[in-house]
Scaffold this active site. Structure first.
Site, mmCIF file in Angstrom:
data_model
loop_
_atom_site.group_PDB
_atom_site.id
_atom_site.type_symbol
_atom_site.label_atom_id
_atom_site.label_comp_id
_atom_site.label_asym_id
_atom_site.label_seq_id
_atom_site.Cartn_x
_atom_site.Cartn_y
_atom_site.Cartn_z
ATOM 1 N NE ARG A 35 -9.142 6.109 9.724
ATOM 2 C CZ ARG A 35 -9.173 5.676 8.456
ATOM 3 N NH1 ARG A 35 -8.220 6.021 7.619
ATOM 4 N NH2 ARG A 35 -10.147 4.898 8.028
ATOM 5 C CE1 TYR B 276 -3.344 -2.539 5.733
ATOM 6 C CE2 TYR B 276 -3.283 -0.187 5.211
ATOM 7 C CZ TYR B 276 -3.316 -1.508 4.794
ATOM 8 O OH TYR B 276 -3.330 -1.811 3.447
ATOM 9 C CB THR C 103 -0.897 -0.011 1.257
ATOM 10 O OG1 THR C 103 -1.546 1.254 1.375
ATOM 11 C CG2 THR C 103 -0.097 -0.241 2.536
ATOM 12 C CG ASP C 104 -1.147 5.007 -0.961
ATOM 13 O OD1 ASP C 104 -1.689 4.405 -0.010
ATOM 14 O OD2 ASP C 104 -1.747 5.868 -1.646
ATOM 15 C CD GLU C 105 -3.323 3.595 4.576
ATOM 16 O OE1 GLU C 105 -3.083 3.498 5.787
ATOM 17 O OE2 GLU C 105 -4.464 3.592 4.111
ATOM 18 C CE LYS D 183 0.074 -4.531 2.987
ATOM 19 N NZ LYS D 183 -0.337 -5.881 2.472
HETATM 20 P P1 NAD Z 1 -9.752 -7.212 2.247
HETATM 21 O O1 NAD Z 1 -9.747 -6.917 3.710
HETATM 22 O O2 NAD Z 1 -10.951 -6.921 1.438
HETATM 23 O O3 NAD Z 1 -9.420 -8.763 2.016
HETATM 24 C C1 NAD Z 1 -8.414 -9.432 2.730
HETATM 25 C C2 NAD Z 1 -8.573 -10.924 2.482
HETATM 26 O O4 NAD Z 1 -7.527 -11.585 3.203
HETATM 27 C C3 NAD Z 1 -9.890 -11.492 2.977
HETATM 28 O O5 NAD Z 1 -10.431 -12.384 2.041
HETATM 29 C C4 NAD Z 1 -9.517 -12.229 4.255
HETATM 30 O O6 NAD Z 1 -10.349 -13.344 4.540
HETATM 31 C C5 NAD Z 1 -8.091 -12.662 3.952
HETATM 32 N N1 NAD Z 1 -7.296 -12.846 5.169
HETATM 33 C C6 NAD Z 1 -7.166 -11.975 6.208
HETATM 34 N N2 NAD Z 1 -6.385 -12.502 7.165
HETATM 35 C C7 NAD Z 1 -5.994 -13.718 6.709
HETATM 36 C C8 NAD Z 1 -5.171 -14.737 7.239
HETATM 37 N N3 NAD Z 1 -4.607 -14.618 8.451
HETATM 38 N N4 NAD Z 1 -4.949 -15.854 6.498
HETATM 39 C C9 NAD Z 1 -5.518 -15.988 5.274
HETATM 40 N N5 NAD Z 1 -6.336 -15.065 4.735
HETATM 41 C C10 NAD Z 1 -6.573 -13.935 5.436
HETATM 42 O O7 NAD Z 1 -8.466 -6.480 1.682
HETATM 43 P P2 NAD Z 1 -8.249 -5.737 0.272
HETATM 44 O O8 NAD Z 1 -8.740 -4.356 0.375
HETATM 45 O O9 NAD Z 1 -8.719 -6.624 -0.804
HETATM 46 O O10 NAD Z 1 -6.653 -5.666 0.261
HETATM 47 C C11 NAD Z 1 -5.878 -6.745 -0.266
HETATM 48 C C12 NAD Z 1 -4.408 -6.386 -0.172
HETATM 49 O O11 NAD Z 1 -4.151 -5.193 -0.916
HETATM 50 C C13 NAD Z 1 -3.929 -6.120 1.261
HETATM 51 O O12 NAD Z 1 -2.644 -6.649 1.380
HETATM 52 C C14 NAD Z 1 -3.907 -4.595 1.347
HETATM 53 O O13 NAD Z 1 -2.926 -4.170 2.269
HETATM 54 C C15 NAD Z 1 -3.528 -4.220 -0.073
HETATM 55 N N6 NAD Z 1 -4.016 -2.899 -0.531
HETATM 56 C C16 NAD Z 1 -5.336 -2.552 -0.386
HETATM 57 C C17 NAD Z 1 -5.777 -1.312 -0.898
HETATM 58 C C18 NAD Z 1 -7.224 -0.883 -0.789
HETATM 59 O O14 NAD Z 1 -7.539 0.258 -1.123
HETATM 60 N N7 NAD Z 1 -8.146 -1.737 -0.375
HETATM 61 C C19 NAD Z 1 -4.860 -0.452 -1.503
HETATM 62 C C20 NAD Z 1 -3.507 -0.845 -1.598
HETATM 63 C C21 NAD Z 1 -3.104 -2.080 -1.135
HETATM 64 O O1 DAU Z 2 -4.151 4.069 0.448
HETATM 65 C C1 DAU Z 2 -4.366 2.696 0.384
HETATM 66 C C2 DAU Z 2 -5.208 2.262 1.562
HETATM 67 O O2 DAU Z 2 -6.525 2.754 1.330
HETATM 68 C C3 DAU Z 2 -5.237 0.749 1.748
HETATM 69 O O3 DAU Z 2 -3.936 0.296 2.061
HETATM 70 C C4 DAU Z 2 -6.197 0.365 2.874
HETATM 71 O O4 DAU Z 2 -6.294 -1.043 2.967
HETATM 72 C C5 DAU Z 2 -7.567 0.943 2.552
HETATM 73 O O5 DAU Z 2 -8.446 0.676 3.614
HETATM 74 C C6 DAU Z 2 -7.486 2.450 2.305
HETATM 75 O O6 DAU Z 2 -7.184 3.164 3.532
HETATM 76 P P1 DAU Z 2 -7.932 4.546 3.934
HETATM 77 O O7 DAU Z 2 -7.845 4.689 5.397
HETATM 78 O O8 DAU Z 2 -7.473 5.660 3.078
HETATM 79 O O9 DAU Z 2 -9.443 4.170 3.445
HETATM 80 P P2 DAU Z 2 -10.873 4.362 4.135
HETATM 81 O O10 DAU Z 2 -11.882 3.981 3.106
HETATM 82 O O11 DAU Z 2 -10.948 3.738 5.469
HETATM 83 O O12 DAU Z 2 -10.944 5.938 4.334
HETATM 84 C C7 DAU Z 2 -10.820 6.840 3.234
HETATM 85 C C8 DAU Z 2 -10.909 8.260 3.783
HETATM 86 O O13 DAU Z 2 -12.238 8.496 4.278
HETATM 87 C C9 DAU Z 2 -9.991 8.519 4.974
HETATM 88 O O14 DAU Z 2 -9.511 9.862 4.931
HETATM 89 C C10 DAU Z 2 -10.907 8.351 6.189
HETATM 90 C C11 DAU Z 2 -12.247 8.835 5.679
HETATM 91 N N1 DAU Z 2 -13.433 8.193 6.283
HETATM 92 C C12 DAU Z 2 -13.499 6.825 6.282
HETATM 93 C C13 DAU Z 2 -14.575 6.175 6.856
HETATM 94 C C14 DAU Z 2 -14.639 4.665 6.884
HETATM 95 C C15 DAU Z 2 -14.470 8.964 6.799
HETATM 96 O O15 DAU Z 2 -14.416 10.214 6.758
HETATM 97 N N2 DAU Z 2 -15.544 8.317 7.368
HETATM 98 C C16 DAU Z 2 -15.631 6.963 7.431
HETATM 99 O O16 DAU Z 2 -16.631 6.441 7.983
#
Ligand code: NAD
Ligand code: DAU
Length: 350
Positions: free
Chosen positions: A288, A157, A132-134, A161
């Site tokens: 947050r 988190y 992730t970019d985080e 990562k």
């Molecule tokens: P998600 O939470 O939707 O899915 C995670 C999956 O991993 C689920 O199916 C869960 O059952 C499985 N999992 C969790 N713990 C586990 C364990 N201990 N053993 C086996 N399986 C397990 O997540 P996502 O949003 O699809 O993200 C997937 C990947 O991409 C993550 O590594 C996340 O850090 C990365 N990522 C997410 C975003 C985003 O915006 N969602 C952006 C950049 C990178």
């Molecule tokens: O940047 C990549 C990341 O993006 C991934 O690595 C993470 O897995 C993914 O969850 C996401 O993280 P964020 O914290 O940016 O996403 P989230 O959707 O939780 O929040 C997006 C923005 O919205 C953030 O500034 C917080 C705000 N927010 C979020 C929620 C859930 C609100 O204002 N209200 C809310 O209820």
């Protein structure tokens, strides 16, 4: 060319799109999807490929060393694409250890098991770590994250990562294990669990519930359509260079409030509601803890070296996403029943 590939987290949001793409596009590959089916994992997300002859689902936990070692010994994978993770920042604030256990120790278990089964012969092997970019922390008003930006994670988190990224690079450096890492910005699209901003707000607008905006709503994220992330992973998996990192992002920055206004306007139209009806649901809530102000990715390297670019504008991708959630009411109802209610109460109704 035939390959046996383990994809972890393939029942989650991004993983499901990656599994679908690989199963359909590469019939000669054997795709194994390993997922623990936590609250975020749902086999419904990939029901359309479950009968494919090149697809196998394995239920299991990457924290379980014995199980992971046995699986790798038995299957002798050629490559791993690792997405399984605890992924929600708010949950990492309430329970950081769950993130250390899955994201750090779980990743280490996969690395060890892969190294052991390769027995020092890494020819045609690859460990692809999806990150992730985080990990780069928070930007001020200007600038972009590049592949050489220093790591500065701010949430449990992000720190978990970052630790997993370091561990992957350490295995590459120490044991010669071939690897690539990609660091992506915020994804949106079908099948995202409604704890994240966009699906949560779609769900709430649909049910006329308040829209909890953290702080002043001026936090900025760089949004990418999930299918474009999956395509980037495909490209990096096949064409990326060993030991390289690739940033993936949409060149698509939105403040939360601007995004929410766009989403409300699209929802009003699709639900046939009066213009401005959904915006009235906005409620400012407590911020947050340690909230990162701005993320923005410079994806020039991926574009210049591998020719990738996003395929849809944000307006198009968001409209597709809204349509998917409105057409898949039963999916949303299933995932928001049970444990989701307790989560929502704890997060938003205290
Ligand atoms: P998600 O939470 O939707 O899915 C995670 C999956 O991993 C689920 O199916 C869960 O059952 C499985 N999992 C969790 N713990 C586990 C364990 N201990 N053993 C086996 N399986 C397990 O997540 P996502 O949003 O699809 O993200 C997937 C990947 O991409 C993550 O590594 C996340 O850090 C990365 N990522 C997410 C975003 C985003 O915006 N969602 C952006 C950049 C990178
Ligand atoms: O940047 C990549 C990341 O993006 C991934 O690595 C993470 O897995 C993914 O969850 C996401 O993280 P964020 O914290 O940016 O996403 P989230 O959707 O939780 O929040 C997006 C923005 O919205 C953030 O500034 C917080 C705000 N927010 C979020 C929620 C859930 C609100 O204002 N209200 C809310 O209820």
């Amino acid at each position: 060319m035939s390959k046996k590939i383990l994809i972890t987290g393939g029942a989650g949001f991004i993983g499901a799109h990656v599994v679908r793409l690989f199963v359909n596009k590469y019939p000669a590959y054997q795709i194994y999807n390993l997922d623990a089916l936590t609250y975020a994992g749902n086999l419904e997300n990939i029901a359309d490929v479950e009968d494919a002859t090149n697809y196998t689902f394995v239920k299991g936990d990457i924290k379980d060393i014995t199980f992971i070692n046995d699986l790798f010994q038995k299957e002798q994978f050629d490559a791993v694409i690792h997405l399984a993770a605890e992924s929600h920042v708010d949950r990492s604030i309430t329970n950081p250890n769950a993130f250390i256990e899955t994201n750090v120790l779980g990743t280490a278990n996969l690395l060890n098991a892969f190294r052991d089964t390769c027995k020092g012969n890494f020819e045609d092997k690859l460990f692809y770590h999806v990150s992730t970019d985080e990990v780069y922390g928070s930007l001020g008003k200007t600038g972009l994250f590049t592949e050489t930006t220093s790591y500065d994670p701010q949430s449990p988190y992000a720190a978990s990562k970052a630790a997993s990224d370091h561990m992957v690079r350490a295995f590459g450096n120490t044991y010669g294990m071939p690897f690539v890492i990609s660091n992506c910005s915020n994804n949106y699209g079908a099948n995202q669990f409604p704890e994240k901003l966009i699906p949560l707000f779609i769900h709430n607008i649909k049910n006329n519930k308040s829209l909890p905006v953290y702080g002043d709503g001026q936090y900025t994220r760089d949004w990418l359509f999930v299918e474009d992330h999956a395509k980037a992973i495909d490209l990096i998996f096949h064409k990326g260079k060993n030991t390289e990192t690739y940033n993936i992002g949409g060149f698509n920055e939105w403040t939360n409030l601007d995004l929410i206004h766009l989403l409300c306007a699209q929802m009003d139209e699709k639900l046939d509601r009066e213009k401005g009806a959904s915006v009235k649901l906005i409620t400012y809530v407590k911020d947050r803890a340690g909230h990162d102000r701005r993320y923005a990715i410079d994806a020039t390297k991926l574009n210049k070296e591998l020719g990738w670019k996003p395929s849809v504008t944000f307006e198009q991708g968001l409209a597709k996403t809204v349509d998917w959630y409105l057409e898949n009411e039963s999916w949303l109802n299933n995932v928001t029943s049970g444990a989701y209610q307790a989560y929502y109460k704890k997060m938003y109704e205290v």
